[in-house]
Motif scaffolding. Sequence first.
Motif, PDB file in Angstrom:
ATOM      1  N   TYR A  48       0.798  -1.333  -0.017  1.00 37.27           N
ATOM      2  CA  TYR A  48      -0.112  -0.037   0.063  1.00 37.27           C
ATOM      3  C   TYR A  48       0.841   1.266   0.008  1.00 37.27           C
ATOM      4  O   TYR A  48       1.756   1.358   0.992  1.00 37.27           O
ATOM      5  CB  TYR A  48      -1.057  -0.141   1.170  1.00 37.27           C
ATOM      6  N   ARG A  98      -6.685   8.420   2.019  1.00 42.17           N
ATOM      7  CA  ARG A  98      -6.316   7.071   2.712  1.00 42.17           C
ATOM      8  C   ARG A  98      -7.200   6.051   2.714  1.00 42.17           C
ATOM      9  O   ARG A  98      -7.936   5.906   1.741  1.00 42.17           O
ATOM     10  CB  ARG A  98      -6.158   7.560   4.377  1.00 42.17           C
ATOM     11  N   SER A  99      -7.380   5.036   3.830  1.00 41.21           N
ATOM     12  CA  SER A  99      -8.248   3.979   3.679  1.00 41.21           C
ATOM     13  C   SER A  99      -9.640   4.074   3.897  1.00 41.21           C
ATOM     14  O   SER A  99     -10.216   3.263   4.247  1.00 41.21           O
ATOM     15  CB  SER A  99      -7.394   3.003   4.595  1.00 41.21           C
ATOM     16  N   THR A 100     -10.031   5.426   3.647  1.00 37.96           N
ATOM     17  CA  THR A 100     -11.677   5.558   3.826  1.00 37.96           C
ATOM     18  C   THR A 100     -12.346   6.023   2.504  1.00 37.96           C
ATOM     19  O   THR A 100     -13.136   6.649   2.608  1.00 37.96           O
ATOM     20  CB  THR A 100     -11.773   6.647   4.959  1.00 37.96           C
ATOM     21  N   GLY A 101     -11.795   5.742   1.445  1.00 34.31           N
ATOM     22  CA  GLY A 101     -12.410   6.127   0.397  1.00 34.31           C
ATOM     23  C   GLY A 101     -12.615   4.710  -0.534  1.00 34.31           C
ATOM     24  O   GLY A 101     -12.114   3.886  -0.542  1.00 34.31           O
ATOM     25  N   GLU A 102     -13.476   5.226  -1.698  1.00 35.17           N
ATOM     26  CA  GLU A 102     -13.742   3.930  -2.705  1.00 35.17           C
ATOM     27  C   GLU A 102     -12.427   3.444  -3.403  1.00 35.17           C
ATOM     28  O   GLU A 102     -11.688   4.449  -3.897  1.00 35.17           O
ATOM     29  CB  GLU A 102     -14.747   4.455  -3.567  1.00 35.17           C
TER      30      GLU A 102
END
Lengths: 114, 111
Positions: A48, A98-102
Amino acid sequence: GAGVSQSPSNKVTEKGKDVELRCDPISGHTALYWYRQSLGQGLEFLIYFQGNSAPDKSGLPSDRFSAERTGGSVSTLTIQRTQQEDSAVYLCASSRGRSTGELFFGEGSRLTVL
Amino acid sequence: GENVEQHPSTLSVQEGDSAVIKCTYSDSASNYFPWYKQELGKRPQLIIDIRSNVGEKKDQRIAVTLNKTAKHFSLHITETQPEDSAVYFCAAGGGADGLTFGKGTHLIIQP
């Protein structure tokens, strides 16, 4: 381009050879992921990248696997001395933050190691 | 890091019935829980997501519920149709790490 682009779409190689898989994310997306999907299996996290931060490499299965992301855009996944168990579809995905989107996935690169 | 467990691995339901897929996660810092659908030979695509400030979200025949205390969330599909047949993946993220996926559920809609 409009979506995440991956190349090659198919790669057949001989055991022991090195391969490079390329991912061109959506413009402006700062997060980029590589996942591996074996036939009929789930999405195995590999690596990532988030902006200029050090990448999270915790999912790379061995030191034969490496990845880089140049200029915060294009990424290359390199597999050295390929083994038959490396055969899988390698999926790249990108997202805005960051890790909170589509996540937007590419079509994948199907790797076959003979 | 985050660990996401998903059940069942395969689910077969009659067309018109409801389907429920469940996931648990381990990292209490996770605050974003999306669901992806992958049709045969295609890329995964987002179908619905929920953030930790709500307990339920609905979009037509699809709903997701979240229980932060118990660290589990579920996907509910009502009035299933043949085109719902696919592999569904849950995921959890928002903590220090990226998005972690469950192993997937193969949903089969029987005519």
